[in-house]
Design a protein around this motif. Structure first.
Motif, PDB file in Angstrom:
ATOM      1  N   ASN A   2      35.298  27.773  34.521  1.00  0.00           N
ATOM      2  CA  ASN A   2      34.295  28.762  34.138  1.00  0.00           C
ATOM      3  C   ASN A   2      34.233  29.921  35.126  1.00  0.00           C
ATOM      4  O   ASN A   2      34.116  31.091  34.726  1.00  0.00           O
ATOM      5  N   LEU A   3      34.292  29.583  36.401  1.00  0.00           N
ATOM      6  CA  LEU A   3      34.246  30.632  37.426  1.00  0.00           C
ATOM      7  C   LEU A   3      35.490  31.522  37.341  1.00  0.00           C
ATOM      8  O   LEU A   3      35.409  32.747  37.493  1.00  0.00           O
ATOM      9  N   SER A   4      36.627  30.910  37.052  1.00  0.00           N
ATOM     10  CA  SER A   4      37.865  31.673  36.892  1.00  0.00           C
ATOM     11  C   SER A   4      37.767  32.615  35.698  1.00  0.00           C
ATOM     12  O   SER A   4      38.157  33.783  35.773  1.00  0.00           O
ATOM     13  N   GLN A   5      37.243  32.099  34.597  1.00  0.00           N
ATOM     14  CA  GLN A   5      37.097  32.945  33.402  1.00  0.00           C
ATOM     15  C   GLN A   5      36.191  34.135  33.688  1.00  0.00           C
ATOM     16  O   GLN A   5      36.506  35.276  33.332  1.00  0.00           O
ATOM     17  N   LEU A   6      35.087  33.874  34.356  1.00  0.00           N
ATOM     18  CA  LEU A   6      34.138  34.933  34.676  1.00  0.00           C
ATOM     19  C   LEU A   6      34.802  35.993  35.563  1.00  0.00           C
ATOM     20  O   LEU A   6      34.646  37.205  35.352  1.00  0.00           O
ATOM     21  N   THR A   7      35.578  35.519  36.548  1.00  0.00           N
ATOM     22  CA  THR A   7      36.230  36.446  37.482  1.00  0.00           C
ATOM     23  C   THR A   7      37.339  37.232  36.803  1.00  0.00           C
ATOM     24  O   THR A   7      37.457  38.445  36.997  1.00  0.00           O
ATOM     25  N   ARG A   8      38.172  36.569  36.021  1.00  0.00           N
ATOM     26  CA  ARG A   8      39.276  37.255  35.352  1.00  0.00           C
ATOM     27  C   ARG A   8      38.756  38.323  34.393  1.00  0.00           C
ATOM     28  O   ARG A   8      39.335  39.412  34.295  1.00  0.00           O
ATOM     29  N   GLU A   9      37.679  38.028  33.689  1.00  0.00           N
ATOM     30  CA  GLU A   9      37.105  39.017  32.770  1.00  0.00           C
ATOM     31  C   GLU A   9      36.562  40.220  33.538  1.00  0.00           C
ATOM     32  O   GLU A   9      36.718  41.366  33.115  1.00  0.00           O
ATOM     33  N   ARG A  10      35.926  39.957  34.674  1.00  0.00           N
ATOM     34  CA  ARG A  10      35.397  41.060  35.485  1.00  0.00           C
ATOM     35  C   ARG A  10      36.529  41.902  36.055  1.00  0.00           C
ATOM     36  O   ARG A  10      36.479  43.130  36.032  1.00  0.00           O
ATOM     37  N   HIS A  11      37.564  41.263  36.568  1.00  0.00           N
ATOM     38  CA  HIS A  11      38.705  42.003  37.104  1.00  0.00           C
ATOM     39  C   HIS A  11      39.368  42.852  36.022  1.00  0.00           C
ATOM     40  O   HIS A  11      39.758  43.998  36.278  1.00  0.00           O
ATOM     41  N   ALA A  12      39.514  42.277  34.835  1.00  0.00           N
ATOM     42  CA  ALA A  12      40.154  43.022  33.741  1.00  0.00           C
ATOM     43  C   ALA A  12      39.354  44.262  33.378  1.00  0.00           C
ATOM     44  O   ALA A  12      39.922  45.301  33.020  1.00  0.00           O
ATOM     45  N   LYS A  13      38.044  44.177  33.478  1.00  0.00           N
ATOM     46  CA  LYS A  13      37.184  45.326  33.181  1.00  0.00           C
ATOM     47  C   LYS A  13      37.510  46.500  34.089  1.00  0.00           C
ATOM     48  O   LYS A  13      37.363  47.669  33.699  1.00  0.00           O
ATOM     49  N   ALA A  34      40.605  46.982  35.409  1.00  0.00           N
ATOM     50  CA  ALA A  34      42.066  47.124  35.388  1.00  0.00           C
ATOM     51  C   ALA A  34      42.739  46.339  36.512  1.00  0.00           C
ATOM     52  O   ALA A  34      43.836  46.686  36.942  1.00  0.00           O
ATOM     53  N   ASN A  35      42.097  45.286  37.017  1.00  0.00           N
ATOM     54  CA  ASN A  35      42.675  44.401  38.030  1.00  0.00           C
ATOM     55  C   ASN A  35      43.132  45.139  39.289  1.00  0.00           C
ATOM     56  O   ASN A  35      44.140  44.776  39.907  1.00  0.00           O
ATOM     57  N   THR A  36      42.387  46.152  39.671  1.00  0.00           N
ATOM     58  CA  THR A  36      42.719  46.873  40.896  1.00  0.00           C
ATOM     59  C   THR A  36      41.453  47.273  41.631  1.00  0.00           C
ATOM     60  O   THR A  36      40.415  47.516  41.008  1.00  0.00           O
ATOM     61  N   PHE A  37      41.579  47.321  42.963  1.00  0.00           N
ATOM     62  CA  PHE A  37      40.441  47.761  43.783  1.00  0.00           C
ATOM     63  C   PHE A  37      40.579  49.224  44.179  1.00  0.00           C
ATOM     64  O   PHE A  37      39.710  49.766  44.841  1.00  0.00           O
ATOM     65  N   TYR A  38      41.658  49.883  43.771  1.00  0.00           N
ATOM     66  CA  TYR A  38      41.916  51.263  44.182  1.00  0.00           C
ATOM     67  C   TYR A  38      41.213  52.280  43.282  1.00  0.00           C
ATOM     68  O   TYR A  38      41.818  53.252  42.839  1.00  0.00           O
ATOM     69  N   HIS A  39      39.960  52.071  42.970  1.00  0.00           N
ATOM     70  CA  HIS A  39      39.199  53.031  42.172  1.00  0.00           C
ATOM     71  C   HIS A  39      38.619  54.104  43.094  1.00  0.00           C
ATOM     72  O   HIS A  39      38.139  53.798  44.189  1.00  0.00           O
ATOM     73  N   LEU A  40      38.653  55.343  42.623  1.00  0.00           N
ATOM     74  CA  LEU A  40      38.145  56.436  43.453  1.00  0.00           C
ATOM     75  C   LEU A  40      36.627  56.393  43.573  1.00  0.00           C
ATOM     76  O   LEU A  40      36.068  56.844  44.572  1.00  0.00           O
ATOM     77  N   PRO A  63      34.399  53.365  43.228  1.00  0.00           N
ATOM     78  CA  PRO A  63      34.293  51.928  42.953  1.00  0.00           C
ATOM     79  C   PRO A  63      32.854  51.450  42.842  1.00  0.00           C
ATOM     80  O   PRO A  63      31.927  52.055  43.378  1.00  0.00           O
ATOM     81  N   ASN A  64      32.694  50.349  42.139  1.00  0.00           N
ATOM     82  CA  ASN A  64      31.440  49.609  42.141  1.00  0.00           C
ATOM     83  C   ASN A  64      31.558  48.587  43.273  1.00  0.00           C
ATOM     84  O   ASN A  64      32.352  47.657  43.190  1.00  0.00           O
ATOM     85  N   VAL A  65      30.796  48.764  44.331  1.00  0.00           N
ATOM     86  CA  VAL A  65      31.001  47.952  45.541  1.00  0.00           C
ATOM     87  C   VAL A  65      30.632  46.486  45.326  1.00  0.00           C
ATOM     88  O   VAL A  65      30.997  45.639  46.142  1.00  0.00           O
ATOM     89  N   LYS A  66      29.956  46.200  44.220  1.00  0.00           N
ATOM     90  CA  LYS A  66      29.623  44.810  43.918  1.00  0.00           C
ATOM     91  C   LYS A  66      30.647  44.183  42.972  1.00  0.00           C
ATOM     92  O   LYS A  66      31.172  43.104  43.241  1.00  0.00           O
ATOM     93  N   GLU A  67      30.969  44.867  41.867  1.00  0.00           N
ATOM     94  CA  GLU A  67      31.725  44.249  40.796  1.00  0.00           C
ATOM     95  C   GLU A  67      33.224  44.535  40.812  1.00  0.00           C
ATOM     96  O   GLU A  67      34.013  43.745  40.299  1.00  0.00           O
ATOM     97  N   THR A  68      33.654  45.672  41.347  1.00  0.00           N
ATOM     98  CA  THR A  68      35.072  46.010  41.355  1.00  0.00           C
ATOM     99  C   THR A  68      35.868  44.945  42.102  1.00  0.00           C
ATOM    100  O   THR A  68      35.356  44.356  43.053  1.00  0.00           O
ATOM    101  N   PRO A  69      37.113  44.648  41.691  1.00  0.00           N
ATOM    102  CA  PRO A  69      37.934  43.727  42.484  1.00  0.00           C
ATOM    103  C   PRO A  69      37.915  44.114  43.961  1.00  0.00           C
ATOM    104  O   PRO A  69      38.036  45.290  44.307  1.00  0.00           O
ATOM    105  N   GLY A  70      37.753  43.112  44.808  1.00  0.00           N
ATOM    106  CA  GLY A  70      37.638  43.375  46.240  1.00  0.00           C
ATOM    107  C   GLY A  70      36.232  43.712  46.677  1.00  0.00           C
ATOM    108  O   GLY A  70      36.004  44.021  47.850  1.00  0.00           O
TER     109      GLY A  70
END
Length: 833
Positions: free
Chosen positions: A167-178, A180-186, A188-195
């Motif tokens: 369940n935790l994996s599913q929750l995390t994978r869905e959030r990361h996909a939202k 684009a599975n990258t933390f290099y956003h100009l 970023p959402n410091v809580k939800e973005t990967p990293g």
């Protein structure tokens, strides 16, 4: 009964926030707010809950509140633990009064009411409940009841570990996909973005799940570099909350500037690199923990182990879906083995093990010394760039530092923020996403992407294309030089060192030099103007280069942000490719340009006087539809038709009642309905028939969800054309979009070009976008006695790029006619206008 709140028992964050803003110490701020809330919660429970339920009830802090990480405006998560469901139902009024008092005290409450049995069940539909209990903390009430829960928790976690991790994996994978599975956003959402902070907590949760003793629950202690990263991100989240006065976690450009000013951190783009370094550390640790736990919990893992193991060779083994070095010491004796390792990944699609990554990273300086000497590396690289999983290998080279060890020319774009308010990612991430998007075309089997896939499959060795893509933006780290010229200079240096053959060097430099040409033509030129096609064909020179440039342009545009390469834009790029291809091969295009109207007299009469562009831009079926629309319009003097295209809508208007500002009026009508105009064209024939077409996007799906709105838009447009409705009134109530931050304002630019077209003057306007801008610009052109032949529109974030092909008296503009028009257009660009 109204509850009177004690003024001394309410949340007053001002003191905490002032101290935090002065010191930047988020740890103290979190602890002080948690202590403040603890006091209020226990006080309210003592006054309103425990008199009603003196036994069988315990109040627990859970989630972020439970781990004493209560940010200034975070929700307060409280669990009311009742001995039985019956007791909970009997105390509904007391619970309501308790929560109301806390709401009145200034807290945003998030509560749950559970029994110990419910707390030790797996909740597939409420993953957050199980996760929040990993951070539970006793506040007040029945200690014996709480002790029973604490006793059960380790056995519950051990017995249900696989389900909880699933369940935790599913929750995390869905959030990361939202994201684009990258933390290099100009931004970023410091809580939800990967990293971000959520991934930091994921690391803590997975560590806690490995503990089975009650005394060890909640004691996970991440590595020092991760604790440092948490402090950095925690400081930013605290600041965002204080700045917004609410639970706001997006680190916008304006917030970056303000934080830099608050704590004198210098240039915001510079310190954002520190953010990415911390986010990278958290993200990599989170993925490592997640995949390790998934592998241990997966019943499918054993099914793949034998098959993957068969891929091993003398240099590399495969274990748990990861590639390992059989002898890491080989990297010291023969550094080129690292290229064979990445080639192995690119061939089989197997990622590097964490141990292999660490072994490579430990030798980064030695690899750099080796590869910065001239060596014939190109054959190995070119072969790797052609393999099925090349993007996976290139990203691994980037993540382990091998890419910059091999190409120090790329160091300046690592984690580089370039603020154009259009790109979503850092420059290096944009490059990696572009390569991934290019490779995804290999599997494209549906329109509009299938032709691009066919084009890519025609290239058996796309090494030059991949290399050009890697270096196309490398010059953005060299300010003041112009990024295209700088990119070419850096690529030349790298190619000389790895000994790229001369003919491939020429192709790579061509792609870098011209990588903006096709997108510029789509954005600022009439694609059906023969002069445009001649210009582009002259720049491209050969069909082979056109194919490579088209693919690079697709990859580059699609990597700007996930929404920019719309089906409409993909169709436009492909149409440009076909027309330039025809221009280069001298086929079909000549026939279309020289086509002579034929057929029934009525058709000849309809077409006579229209520019050749009209025939080039419309099919036989569309011309027939336009003739029918004219026929229907004769009674009322105006006809409007709206039809849905594959990825947009098109409004066609015919009338003989020409008047100044007619084009502007229709543009204003569409804007008043919230439509985003993609392209517009204006035609007239010798009989004075006006035929204008507007292609537009319905971003909010208004027309799709409310079919009657199509009829209302059509009727409104007809009444505007007939002069029965003033379009200014329609635009009056349109809300203005939020403008970018003060450091991102866009100065209006007006440029005239009399050479781009043989029949009209091209006027390019760049300005801040807003509702009604096209209407104001077109109105200014009409007020200056000019006629609009073609309009091209593009919007990039807050920036609008509008290109008009303008004539006056049937001719190009004279020099003395440009100045008053320029002044009028600049006034129209004024956001306050």
């Amino acid at each position: 009964m109204t509850t009177v709140v004690n003024p001394h028992s309410s949340i007053n964050p001002a003191t905490i926030q002032q101290a935090f803003l002065a010191s930047g110490d988020s740890g103290t701020a979190l602890a002080e707010r948690t202590a403040q809330v603890d006091h209020l919660v226990m006080e309210a429970a003592a006054a309103l809950l425990f008199p009603a339920a003196p036994a069988g009830l315990a109040v627990l802090a859970v989630g972020g509140y439970g781990r004493r990480q209560l940010f200034p405006y975070s929700d307060v998560d409280v669990l009311l633990l009742f001995d039985s469901e019956k007791l909970a139902v009997a105390n509904k009024e007391a619970i309501s009064a308790f929560l109301q008092r806390l709401w009145d005290a200034g807290m945003r409450m998030s509560h749950s009411v559970r029994t110990p049995g419910e707390c030790t069940e797996v909740h597939d539909q409420n993953i957050e409940l199980n996760v929040s209990l990993l951070d539970q903390r006793y506040l007040a009430g029945d200690r014996a009841l709480y002790a029973r829960l604490v006793e059960k928790m380790p056995r519950f976690i051990t017995g249900n570990r696989d389900a909880l991790i699933r369940n935790l994996s599913q929750l995390t994978r869905e959030r990361h996909a939202k994201y684009a599975n990258t933390f290099y956003h100009l931004e970023p959402n410091v809580k939800e973005t990967p990293g971000g902070l959520r991934d930091y907590q994921l690391i803590c949760w997975l560590s806690q799940m490995r503990e089975t003793e009650a005394s060890r629950l909640g004691t996970a202690d991440p590595a020092p570099e991760l604790r440092q990263a948490f402090r950095f991100l925690g400081r930013l989240r605290c600041y965002l909350h204080c700045q917004a006065g609410r639970d706001h976690n997006v680190l916008s450009y304006e917030a970056q500037d303000a934080a830099a000013e608050q704590w004198q951190m210098g240039d915001a783009a510079h310190w954002m690199r520190e953010y990415y370094r911390h986010a990278r550390a958290i993200y990599r640790a989170a993925i490592r923990q997640l995949e390790t736990n998934e592998a241990q919990s997966s019943s499918l893992f054993a099914q793949f182990r034998d098959w993957r193991s068969r891929l091993a060779n003398a240099d590399f083994s495969v274990h748990r879906e990861r590639a390992h070095f059989r002898s890491p010491q080989a990297l010291d004796a023969e550094p080129e083995v690292v290229l064979r390792f990445f080639e192995f990944m690119a061939r089989h699609g197997i990622r590097a093990s964490f141990e292999a990554e660490q072994q490579i990273e430990a030798r980064r300086s030695r690899l750099r010394a080796y590869f910065t000497e001239p060596r014939p590396v190109w054959p190995a690289l070119s072969a790797m760039f052609s393999l099925p999983h090349a993007p996976l290998a290139v990203r691994a080279m980037h993540d382990t530092g091998v890419l910059t060890a091999m190409f120090p020319e790329m160091e300046q774009i690592e984690c580089l923020v370039v603020r154009d308010f259009y790109h979503r990612y850092t420059v290096d991430e944009h490059t990696l996403v572009a390569l991934q998007n290019l490779w995804s075309l290999r599997d494209a089997d549906e329109l509009p992407l299938k032709p691009y896939g066919d084009l890519l499959r025609e290239m058996p060795r796309p090494g030059a294309l991949v290399f050009a893509l890697l270096f196309h933006d490398s010059g953005k780290g060299s300010p003041g030089e112009g990024h295209v010229n700088a990119s070419m200079r850096l690529a030349q240096s790298a190619m000389a060192r790895i000994q790229v053959p001369p003919h491939e060097r020429e192709n790579i430099l061509f792609l870098i030099r011209r990588h903006l040409e096709l997108s510029a033509a789509m954005q600022a030129r009439d694609l059906f103007d023969p002069q445009t096609l001649r210009d582009v064909a002259h720049q491209v020179e050969t069909v082979e280069r056109l194919k490579a440039l088209t693919l690079l342009t697709y990859a580059d545009i699609s990597a700007v942000n996930p929404s920019v390469m719309t089906p409409w834009r993909a169709e436009q790029l492909w149409q440009l490719y076909l027309m330039v291809y025809n221009e280069l091969t001298r086929e079909l295009e000549t026939e279309r340009i020289e086509i002579d109207p034929s057929g029934p007299p009525g058709r000849q009469e309809f077409l006579r006087g229209f520019p050749t562009r009209y025939i080039r831009t419309h099919s036989e079926t569309e011309i027939d539809e336009h003739m029918m629309l004219e026929e229907r319009s004769r009674k009322r003097g105006v006809g409007v038709e709206i039809r849905r295209l594959e990825s947009a809508y098109q409004l066609t208007m015919v009338t003989t009642a020409d008047r100044p500002g007619l084009f502007a009026a229709v543009a204003g009508t569409l804007s008043s309905f919230g439509m985003n105009i993609l392209k517009a064209e204006a035609f007239s024939n010798r009989r004075g028939l006006i035929l204008d077409t507007f292609t537009f996007a319905d971003l909010t799906r208004t027309l799709e969800l409310n079919p009657t709105e199509v009829d209302r838009l059509r009727t409104t447009t007809e009444r505007v054309i007939a002069g029965k409705i003033d379009v200014k009134e329609l635009l009056r109530n349109r809300p203005k979009p939020a403008l970018p931050s003060r450091s991102a304002r866009i100065a209006a630019r007006v440029v005239f070009d009399s050479e781009a077209s043989g029949t009209a003057t091209l006027v390019e306007i760049v300005a801040e976008d807003r509702p009604g801008l096209l209407y104001d610009l077109a109105s200014a052109i009409a007020a200056n006695g000019c006629n609009i032949e073609v309009v091209l529109i593009d919007t990039q974030a807050h920036k609008a790029i509008d290109v008009f092909y303008v004539t006056k008296g049937g001719k190009k503009l004279e020099t003395d006619q440009k100045q008053p028009l320029e002044a009028a257009l600049r006034r129209a660009c004024d956001p306050a206008g």
